[in-house]
Design a protein around this motif. Structure first.
Motif, short mmCIF file in Angstrom:
data_model
loop_
_atom_site.label_atom_id
_atom_site.label_comp_id
_atom_site.label_asym_id
_atom_site.label_seq_id
_atom_site.Cartn_x
_atom_site.Cartn_y
_atom_site.Cartn_z
N THR A 43 0.83 -1.20 0.00
CA THR A 43 0.00 0.00 0.00
C THR A 43 0.87 1.25 0.00
N ASP A 44 0.49 2.18 -0.85
CA ASP A 44 1.24 3.43 -1.02
C ASP A 44 0.78 4.45 0.03
N ARG A 45 1.42 4.40 1.16
CA ARG A 45 1.14 5.34 2.25
C ARG A 45 2.48 5.68 2.93
N ALA A 98 -5.76 -1.01 -10.59
CA ALA A 98 -5.30 -0.27 -9.39
C ALA A 98 -3.89 -0.67 -8.99
N PRO A 124 -3.10 1.75 -4.18
CA PRO A 124 -3.51 2.88 -3.34
C PRO A 124 -3.95 2.37 -1.97
#
Length: 194
Positions: A43-45, A98, A124
């Protein structure tokens, strides 16, 4: 630098390096193993996570185990990447569009006869992932930093078909990550030098 760029840079710098966990029957499985693929969805965080699933206790094989979304490569799949994306969509409703594919990794050969290609991708954060009612009991996210930290990689031993075998186990909250999933994470941690 984006998360995807960091992953690409790190993985390309370590391409071709030996992986810590390779099955001792690797050569035989490379020739005869059933092709499979899993998606290592990151996850891109700011503090990236990793998507994992828990298999239902009612499954015939690997009941209750923690796993990546994935499965066998079907005849209609163009390659391991296509198989990993298809399986992730089927198992947790992760839309293929996604996923930003970073790279496939070295195959991992299981004692049960599968040759699994882990495919690293960035997704995301906070996607509404929905577990397939017959294949997935739960979908959860574990911090990437936790699974990459070698302090969390506990080596265990077990007798299997008359031979002592070692495996890695990681405990995340109440979930036990072990076997092929943990081995692929150990291999990923050896490749990602941040």
């Amino acid at each position: 630098m984006t998360l995807a760029d960091r992953l690409r840079t790190s993985l390309s710098a370590t391409q071709g390096h030996p992986v810590p966990y390779a099955n001792d029957m690797r050569q035989a499985f490379e020739q005869t193993g059933t092709p499979a693929a899993v998606l290592i969805a990151i996850t891109d965080r700011p503090k990236p996570g990793l998507i994992l699933t828990q298999r239902p206790e009612t499954m015939r094989r690997h009941a209750g185990q923690v796993a990546f979304p994935g499965g066998r490569v079907d005849e209609g799949d163009a390659d391991a990447i296509a198989a990993a994306l298809r399986e992730a969509y089927e198992e947790v409703a992760l839309p293929p569009a996604a996923v930003e594919i970073i790279s496939p990794l070295d195959p991992y050969h299981t004692v049960t006869g599968f040759s699994i290609v882990p495919v690293v991708g960035v997704i995301p954060p906070n996607l509404p992932l929905i577990p397939h009612d017959r294949e997935v009991a739960a979908v959860f996210e574990v911090p990437l930093a936790f699974v990459l930290d070698t302090a969390n990689h506990a080596e265990q031993r077990v007798m299997f078909e008359g031979n002592e075998r070692s495996y890695i186990e990681m405990m995340w909250e109440e979930r036990r990550i072990w076997g092929a999933t943990a081995a692929m994470l150990v291999n990923l941690s050896a490749r990602l030098k941040w």
